[in-house]
Design an enzyme around this catalytic site. Sequence first.
Site, PDB file in Angstrom:
ATOM      1  N   ALA A  64       0.852  -1.184   0.000  1.00  0.00           N
ATOM      2  CA  ALA A  64       0.000   0.000   0.000  1.00  0.00           C
ATOM      3  C   ALA A  64       0.888   1.233   0.000  1.00  0.00           C
ATOM      4  CB  ALA A  64      -0.884  -0.011   1.241  1.00  0.00           C
ATOM      5  N   GLU A 106      -0.744  -9.290  -1.276  1.00  0.00           N
ATOM      6  CA  GLU A 106      -2.179  -9.563  -1.089  1.00  0.00           C
ATOM      7  C   GLU A 106      -2.923  -9.541  -2.426  1.00  0.00           C
ATOM      8  OE1 GLU A 106      -2.366  -6.528   2.124  1.00  0.00           O
ATOM      9  OE2 GLU A 106      -3.613  -8.040   3.119  1.00  0.00           O
TER      10      GLU A 106
HETATM   11  N1  3HC Z   1       4.573   3.427  -0.115  1.00  0.00           N
HETATM   12  C1  3HC Z   1       5.051   4.617  -0.519  1.00  0.00           C
HETATM   13  N2  3HC Z   1       6.342   4.851  -0.812  1.00  0.00           N
HETATM   14  C2  3HC Z   1       7.174   3.809  -0.718  1.00  0.00           C
HETATM   15  C3  3HC Z   1       6.752   2.533  -0.308  1.00  0.00           C
HETATM   16  C4  3HC Z   1       5.377   2.359  -0.016  1.00  0.00           C
HETATM   17  N3  3HC Z   1       4.875   1.177   0.359  1.00  0.00           N
HETATM   18  N4  3HC Z   1       7.813   1.714  -0.307  1.00  0.00           N
HETATM   19  C5  3HC Z   1       8.863   2.445  -0.686  1.00  0.00           C
HETATM   20  N5  3HC Z   1       8.486   3.712  -0.930  1.00  0.00           N
HETATM   21  C6  3HC Z   1       9.329   4.827  -1.386  1.00  0.00           C
HETATM   22  C7  3HC Z   1      10.372   5.187  -0.344  1.00  0.00           C
HETATM   23  O1  3HC Z   1       9.849   6.108   0.603  1.00  0.00           O
HETATM   24  C8  3HC Z   1      11.472   5.796  -1.199  1.00  0.00           C
HETATM   25  O2  3HC Z   1      11.093   7.103  -1.492  1.00  0.00           O
HETATM   26  P1  3HC Z   1      12.210   8.243  -1.752  1.00  0.00           P
HETATM   27  O3  3HC Z   1      12.924   7.808  -2.986  1.00  0.00           O
HETATM   28  O4  3HC Z   1      11.409   9.465  -1.911  1.00  0.00           O
HETATM   29  O5  3HC Z   1      13.076   8.229  -0.533  1.00  0.00           O
HETATM   30  C9  3HC Z   1      11.388   4.987  -2.486  1.00  0.00           C
HETATM   31  O6  3HC Z   1      10.082   4.378  -2.498  1.00  0.00           O
HETATM   32  C10 3HC Z   1      12.418   3.879  -2.592  1.00  0.00           C
HETATM   33  O7  3HC Z   1      12.389   3.126  -1.381  1.00  0.00           O
HETATM   34  P2  3HC Z   1      13.738   2.588  -0.697  1.00  0.00           P
HETATM   35  O8  3HC Z   1      14.718   3.688  -0.591  1.00  0.00           O
HETATM   36  O9  3HC Z   1      13.322   1.898   0.530  1.00  0.00           O
HETATM   37  O10 3HC Z   1      14.236   1.577  -1.832  1.00  0.00           O
HETATM   38  P3  3HC Z   1      14.836   0.124  -1.689  1.00  0.00           P
HETATM   39  O11 3HC Z   1      15.085  -0.341  -3.074  1.00  0.00           O
HETATM   40  O12 3HC Z   1      15.929   0.101  -0.693  1.00  0.00           O
HETATM   41  O13 3HC Z   1      13.676  -0.781  -1.067  1.00  0.00           O
HETATM   42  C11 3HC Z   1      11.477  -1.677  -0.823  1.00  0.00           C
HETATM   43  C12 3HC Z   1      12.495  -0.999  -1.771  1.00  0.00           C
HETATM   44  C13 3HC Z   1      11.966  -3.077  -0.456  1.00  0.00           C
HETATM   45  C14 3HC Z   1      10.180  -1.757  -1.556  1.00  0.00           C
HETATM   46  C15 3HC Z   1      11.364  -0.838   0.456  1.00  0.00           C
HETATM   47  O14 3HC Z   1      11.096   0.502   0.100  1.00  0.00           O
HETATM   48  C16 3HC Z   1      10.276  -1.268   1.406  1.00  0.00           C
HETATM   49  O15 3HC Z   1      10.461  -2.184   2.168  1.00  0.00           O
HETATM   50  N6  3HC Z   1       9.133  -0.577   1.362  1.00  0.00           N
HETATM   51  C17 3HC Z   1       8.077  -0.771   2.319  1.00  0.00           C
HETATM   52  C18 3HC Z   1       7.208  -1.884   1.913  1.00  0.00           C
HETATM   53  C19 3HC Z   1       6.051  -2.006   2.857  1.00  0.00           C
HETATM   54  O16 3HC Z   1       6.136  -1.787   4.052  1.00  0.00           O
HETATM   55  N7  3HC Z   1       4.912  -2.390   2.299  1.00  0.00           N
HETATM   56  C20 3HC Z   1       3.743  -2.629   3.078  1.00  0.00           C
HETATM   57  C21 3HC Z   1       2.946  -1.399   3.117  1.00  0.00           C
HETATM   58  S1  3HC Z   1       1.566  -1.579   4.203  1.00  0.00           S
HETATM   59  C22 3HC Z   1       0.439  -2.425   3.324  1.00  0.00           C
HETATM   60  O17 3HC Z   1       0.709  -2.892   2.264  1.00  0.00           O
HETATM   61  C23 3HC Z   1      -0.889  -2.484   3.965  1.00  0.00           C
HETATM   62  C24 3HC Z   1      -1.776  -3.450   3.264  1.00  0.00           C
HETATM   63  O18 3HC Z   1      -1.748  -4.675   3.944  1.00  0.00           O
HETATM   64  C25 3HC Z   1      -3.205  -2.963   3.237  1.00  0.00           C
END
Ligand code: 3HC
Length: 682
Positions: A64, A106
């Site tokens: 998300a 999901e």
């Molecule tokens: N939403 C919005 N922005 C996101 C994001 C997300 N889920 N995941 C990453 N980004 C953004 C980061 O803030 C970053 O932004 P920036 O360039 O402005 O700083 C950019 O994308 C790149 O991210 P990283 O620097 O972390 O890049 P990496 O390549 O090191 O890692 C990744 C990529 C593995 C995807 C890592 O970003 C990550 O783990 N993201 C979080 C994933 C996450 O937590 N997803 C679950 C969200 S909650 C959810 O899905 C709820 C659902 O169940 C309803």
Amino acid sequence: MNDRVVTREIHGQVLVLTADFPPVNALGHPVRAGLLAAVEDAANDDAVDAVVLICAGRTFFAGADISEFGKPRAEPTLSRVCAAIEACPKPVVAAMHGTALGGGLEIALACHYRIAVPSARFGLPEVKIGLLPGAGGTQRLPRLIGVATAIELIVSAEQIGENRAASIGLIDRTADEGKLLQGAIDLASEKAYVRPIPRICERANPTDGGAIERFVAANGRKIRGLDAPNAALRAVRAATELEFGDGLLLERRLFTELEAGEQSGALRYFFNAERGAGRVDDLAQGAAALPVRKIGIVGAGTMGAGIATAFLSSGFPVVLYELNRDALDRGLQVVRGNLSRAAASSRLGEHETEAALAAVTPVLEPEALGDCDVVIEAAFELMEIKRKIFGMLDRVAKPEAILATNTSYLDIDEIAAATTRPARVMGLHFFSPAHIMKLLEVVRGARTSSSALLTAMALAKRIGKTAVIAGNGYGFIGNRILARRRTEALNLLMEGAFPDQIDAAHVAFGMPMGPFQMSDLAGVDIGWHRDPSRIESLRDALCAAGRFGQKAGKGFYDYDDHRTGSPSREAQAIIRDYAMALGRPQRAISEEEILERTLYPMVDEGARIVAEGIARKTSDVDVVWVRGFGWPIYRGGPMYWADHVGLKKIVSRLRHYGLDVAPSLEARAESGRSLLDPAASG
Ligand code: 3HC
């Protein structure tokens, strides 16, 4: 706009939907709207018999869109998109590459078939941001892979690779690298007319078989007090008991509660804070990171060996230099031990461990560091020694090499002045154990160039560290705050508190250990003058009695053979005698006072560090304390926490205890601004 985010292309009877929403295809509103429209159209289009869902760019949906949390979500919700995909009367294939995370995974679970490339990774990281999978993940995953494995994925929040995903039945097929689209189209064509379409929501409730109890018995301590993993367990239990639709309703309710809760707010803040620390676009225009292929390390003690391990584990060749054979051999033993523990805990594969061991070159001649791109000094913490080493490195290292010191407190500029290349000298301050702790303070000297800083930041990312740029001041960010906490904790001891009482208050607050447990672990004798007859501080008194900490079996605590500490009568007598000698009256001290007098000064010191420009932004202080010292991440970090406690309260309590208040902290408290308000400076 949505048509551009999700494009449609027909291949025979297979409709390929490609989502393209850089950088990580987060499932923001345009993606959800585009997906829903495309899937609904496909359901009604006679020319389409099956659908492939794939992403452009570096990854399948990474979850998300975190920036939408805490705000009202525009329709359609992710749950609605998942329901539409699952209900589609034509088979839908998820084609995954990169990291299929959270809501992204999901979506894949709502699809009818799943295919991925070998490099793909999968995970449900929601609990890391204080949430649970909220688009059906807690109900679909246990129905697909069983309760025990589902809990492990959801509560550990760790990623798994394609191999494991295939073995637990999370994916149906693997495509060759670079051939994902074709593999997915083939799978979709094969399944186009297979009926019934396999829908996870139609599967029977999975049976628990005691899996949840077993998990709680093994992990109860780790998740105690944490809202998200406990809510996730409740949701998974519901998957075993409730109809699918009722399970979804419970999941939604729990998700909404978590989203509004304090812990998730702090964890989401921290997610951005950590990424913000790496944003260094304000550094000199035109500067670029230099390529780094080989690392040199000077000093094979615990720190040097830990730093070597960190680089070796990430595939870097390392030249490890020591003065004599014995020290070098001992260091190599430590590296081997570190690597084999990493292998035993599956942090490294067998092949990687062997490759890492083969990539270390132990040397006794400094000239062997000549072709290293970055040389990190991890020798004794004395200015004369560091300056000598840097003079020597300046002679043997290639002219373009970056020379870094792992010093915890010393002046980088003074060290740089021993070289002819101050623009390429900096601090790279690792935290012990260096191969485990995620933090790296990148310390900028007065003349350190932007490209050297950018090189260090890029290097940190390659070894999985969170880098924070710090200015060159005593203790930089982390240790300066630590020193302030230590001073206040020692004052409390002098007034009648006990070490175990102070430590217990910090552990109850969520720290991994308290100040005196930490002191015993690091060594009470750090910085001691080594003259037992000279007693000018409590440390001198403890060291004079041989109470050097864990390594001596006694420090602030007494230790048994397993290094388990218990309160020490002798240490307490030494503390009381020393307090008497100073004429300090003794009294009972409450837990509340302990926390206020140790934690509020940390906030005060953090505010000074920001005001002095030692930290580039307030949130960097939080990143340092969470990643370097284990400040409880669900409390966001000391500065975030302070804003929630209230700055007015903090200032008034600091004054009440007769402690200093930073002008910048006072100004913010008076004007009602928070520490993290970016619009306000000072
Ligand atoms: N939403 C919005 N922005 C996101 C994001 C997300 N889920 N995941 C990453 N980004 C953004 C980061 O803030 C970053 O932004 P920036 O360039 O402005 O700083 C950019 O994308 C790149 O991210 P990283 O620097 O972390 O890049 P990496 O390549 O090191 O890692 C990744 C990529 C593995 C995807 C890592 O970003 C990550 O783990 N993201 C979080 C994933 C996450 O937590 N997803 C679950 C969200 S909650 C959810 O899905 C709820 C659902 O169940 C309803």
